[in-house]
Scaffold this motif. Structure first.
Motif, PDB file in Angstrom:
ATOM      1  N   GLY A 263      -1.932   5.972   1.979  1.00 47.34           N
ATOM      2  CA  GLY A 263      -2.893   4.995   1.460  1.00 47.34           C
ATOM      3  C   GLY A 263      -3.946   4.591   2.474  1.00 47.34           C
ATOM      4  O   GLY A 263      -5.127   4.453   2.151  1.00 47.34           O
ATOM      5  N   ARG A 264      -3.505   4.416   3.712  1.00 49.25           N
ATOM      6  CA  ARG A 264      -4.460   4.004   4.756  1.00 49.25           C
ATOM      7  C   ARG A 264      -5.573   5.041   4.901  1.00 49.25           C
ATOM      8  O   ARG A 264      -6.762   4.702   5.012  1.00 49.25           O
ATOM      9  CB  ARG A 264      -3.719   3.821   6.076  1.00 49.25           C
ATOM     10  CG  ARG A 264      -4.541   3.251   7.209  1.00 49.25           C
ATOM     11  CD  ARG A 264      -3.702   3.133   8.469  1.00 49.25           C
ATOM     12  NE  ARG A 264      -2.682   2.098   8.386  1.00 49.25           N
ATOM     13  CZ  ARG A 264      -2.841   0.834   8.762  1.00 49.25           C
ATOM     14  NH1 ARG A 264      -3.999   0.431   9.253  1.00 49.25           N
ATOM     15  NH2 ARG A 264      -1.861  -0.042   8.657  1.00 49.25           N
TER      16      ARG A 264
ATOM     17  N   ALA B 150      -1.807  -4.194   7.766  1.00 53.88           N
ATOM     18  CA  ALA B 150      -0.546  -4.443   7.063  1.00 53.88           C
ATOM     19  C   ALA B 150       0.392  -5.190   8.006  1.00 53.88           C
ATOM     20  O   ALA B 150       0.473  -4.875   9.190  1.00 53.88           O
ATOM     21  CB  ALA B 150       0.088  -3.141   6.602  1.00 53.88           C
TER      22      ALA B 150
ATOM     23  N   PHE C  94      -2.565  -5.928   3.421  1.00 56.19           N
ATOM     24  CA  PHE C  94      -1.338  -5.752   2.638  1.00 56.19           C
ATOM     25  C   PHE C  94      -0.170  -6.364   3.392  1.00 56.19           C
ATOM     26  O   PHE C  94      -0.165  -6.390   4.629  1.00 56.19           O
ATOM     27  CB  PHE C  94      -1.062  -4.257   2.425  1.00 56.19           C
ATOM     28  CG  PHE C  94      -2.173  -3.541   1.712  1.00 56.19           C
ATOM     29  CD1 PHE C  94      -2.159  -3.403   0.338  1.00 56.19           C
ATOM     30  CD2 PHE C  94      -3.256  -3.036   2.430  1.00 56.19           C
ATOM     31  CE1 PHE C  94      -3.205  -2.764  -0.318  1.00 56.19           C
ATOM     32  CE2 PHE C  94      -4.306  -2.403   1.781  1.00 56.19           C
ATOM     33  CZ  PHE C  94      -4.278  -2.268   0.404  1.00 56.19           C
TER      34      PHE C  94
ATOM     35  N   VAL D  79      -7.844  -1.039   6.857  1.00 55.14           N
ATOM     36  CA  VAL D  79      -6.569  -1.542   6.341  1.00 55.14           C
ATOM     37  C   VAL D  79      -5.805  -2.259   7.436  1.00 55.14           C
ATOM     38  O   VAL D  79      -5.719  -1.780   8.563  1.00 55.14           O
ATOM     39  CB  VAL D  79      -5.720  -0.363   5.810  1.00 55.14           C
ATOM     40  CG1 VAL D  79      -4.268  -0.787   5.591  1.00 55.14           C
ATOM     41  CG2 VAL D  79      -6.328   0.185   4.523  1.00 55.14           C
TER      42      VAL D  79
ATOM     43  N   PRO E 242       3.578   4.198   5.123  1.00 49.08           N
ATOM     44  CA  PRO E 242       2.598   5.054   5.790  1.00 49.08           C
ATOM     45  C   PRO E 242       2.650   6.523   5.376  1.00 49.08           C
ATOM     46  O   PRO E 242       1.628   7.200   5.395  1.00 49.08           O
ATOM     47  CB  PRO E 242       2.917   4.884   7.280  1.00 49.08           C
ATOM     48  CG  PRO E 242       4.270   4.278   7.346  1.00 49.08           C
ATOM     49  CD  PRO E 242       4.489   3.536   6.071  1.00 49.08           C
TER      50      PRO E 242
ATOM     51  N   ASN F   9       5.513  -2.160   8.027  1.00 49.41           N
ATOM     52  CA  ASN F   9       5.560  -0.876   7.318  1.00 49.41           C
ATOM     53  C   ASN F   9       6.996  -0.390   7.214  1.00 49.41           C
ATOM     54  O   ASN F   9       7.866  -0.777   7.990  1.00 49.41           O
ATOM     55  CB  ASN F   9       4.630   0.153   7.958  1.00 49.41           C
ATOM     56  CG  ASN F   9       5.102   0.587   9.312  1.00 49.41           C
ATOM     57  OD1 ASN F   9       6.101   1.299   9.423  1.00 49.41           O
ATOM     58  ND2 ASN F   9       4.405   0.153  10.345  1.00 49.41           N
TER      59      ASN F   9
ATOM     60  N   ASP G  96       3.033  -1.628   4.187  1.00 46.54           N
ATOM     61  CA  ASP G  96       2.437  -0.281   4.148  1.00 46.54           C
ATOM     62  C   ASP G  96       3.573   0.735   4.107  1.00 46.54           C
ATOM     63  O   ASP G  96       4.543   0.619   4.865  1.00 46.54           O
ATOM     64  CB  ASP G  96       1.567  -0.073   5.400  1.00 46.54           C
ATOM     65  CG  ASP G  96       0.884   1.287   5.428  1.00 46.54           C
ATOM     66  OD1 ASP G  96       0.785   1.943   4.367  1.00 46.54           O
ATOM     67  OD2 ASP G  96       0.431   1.686   6.532  1.00 46.54           O
TER      68      ASP G  96
ATOM     69  N   LEU H 285       0.864  -1.180   0.000  1.00 48.66           N
ATOM     70  CA  LEU H 285       0.000   0.000   0.000  1.00 48.66           C
ATOM     71  C   LEU H 285       0.903   1.233   0.000  1.00 48.66           C
ATOM     72  O   LEU H 285       1.678   1.434   0.944  1.00 48.66           O
ATOM     73  CB  LEU H 285      -0.887  -0.015   1.244  1.00 48.66           C
ATOM     74  CG  LEU H 285      -1.819   1.164   1.447  1.00 48.66           C
ATOM     75  CD1 LEU H 285      -2.875   1.232   0.343  1.00 48.66           C
ATOM     76  CD2 LEU H 285      -2.497   1.091   2.819  1.00 48.66           C
TER      77      LEU H 285
ATOM     78  N   GLY I  65      -2.363   4.355  -2.168  1.00 44.68           N
ATOM     79  CA  GLY I  65      -3.714   3.800  -2.059  1.00 44.68           C
ATOM     80  C   GLY I  65      -4.510   3.916  -3.345  1.00 44.68           C
ATOM     81  O   GLY I  65      -5.659   3.475  -3.406  1.00 44.68           O
TER      82      GLY I  65
END
Ligand SMILES: O=P(O)(O)OC[C@H]1O[C@H](OP(=O)(O)OP(=O)(O)O)[C@H](O)[C@@H]1O
Ligand SMILES: Nc1ncnc2[nH]cnc12
Length: 176
Positions: free
Chosen positions: A156-157, A169, A147, A167, A152, A172, A150, A122, A125
């Motif tokens: 995307g979240r 993940a 996912f 979401v 961050p 990350n 991520d 991600l 997004g």
């Protein structure tokens, strides 16, 4: 295997596919049998309760199809353009490093089916939001996406939260 051990299996390639991008490469993760299996187990736990799994071409096929088979659920392929022979719906979307389009066969989904999205990564997004739109246009209920990775800082979240998609993940990487 722990999430930290799985994260250590992801290879980082600087400046791919263009300068400034730290490419988080899952080739090394899926090339490690126990690591791949542990990743699929984690994803399968995260999306328990789904009636079908959707995955985006190409890396989403690797994880999504394996999770669907693990849970004995249908797999819905979300494809890059020009691949499906008929009954195509599509949507354009933006990537971290370009523009692309996703397509699906609306007949691959049952009306009102609870569909979970699975992908490797991600970032902005955009891909998952486009997949959500496609699946909803075809009659699916999309509330969860899982996912492996991520990024961050790319938001995307938050983009998926705006679309009422939760979401999760496995790991990350800050500093996308
Ligand atoms: O959150 P986003 O900003 O949309 O980026 C994430 C998407 O980018 C990558 O796919 P890519 O389009 O590079 O295609 P591939 O799976 O064919 O490598 C990745 O597999 C995700 O699908
Ligand atoms: N930084 C990144 N690494 C791997 N895949 C990606 N897809 C979008 N951004 C990515």
């Amino acid at each position: 295997m722990t999430p930290a051990e799985l994260k250590a299996l992801v290879r980082t390639i600087p400046d791919f596919p263009k300068a400034g991008i730290q490419f988080r490469d899952i080739t090394t993760l899926i090339g490690h049998g126990p690591g791949f299996a542990a990743t699929i187990e984690w994803l399968a736990r995260e999306i328990s309760g789904a009636e079908a799994i959707a995955g985006m071409e190409a890396r989403g096929f690797i994880f999504g199809a394996a999770v669907a088979a693990r849970l004995e659920l249908p797999f819905i392929p979300i494809r890059k353009p020009g691949k499906l022979p008929c009954c195509v719906i599509g949507v354009d979307y933006e990537l971290e490093y370009g523009v692309d389009r996703l397509e699906m066969d609306p007949q691959s989904i049952a009306q009102g089916q609870a569909v979970a999205i699975v992908d490797d990564l991600l970032a902005t997004g955009g891909t998952a939001a486009a997949a959500t739109e496609l699946l909803r246009n075809a009659g699916g209920l999309v509330t969860r996406a899982a996912f492996v990775i991520d990024l961050p800082e790319l938001g995307g979240r938050e983009k998926l939260a705006e679309r009422s998609v939760d979401v999760s993940a496995l790991m990350n990487f800050a500093g996308a």
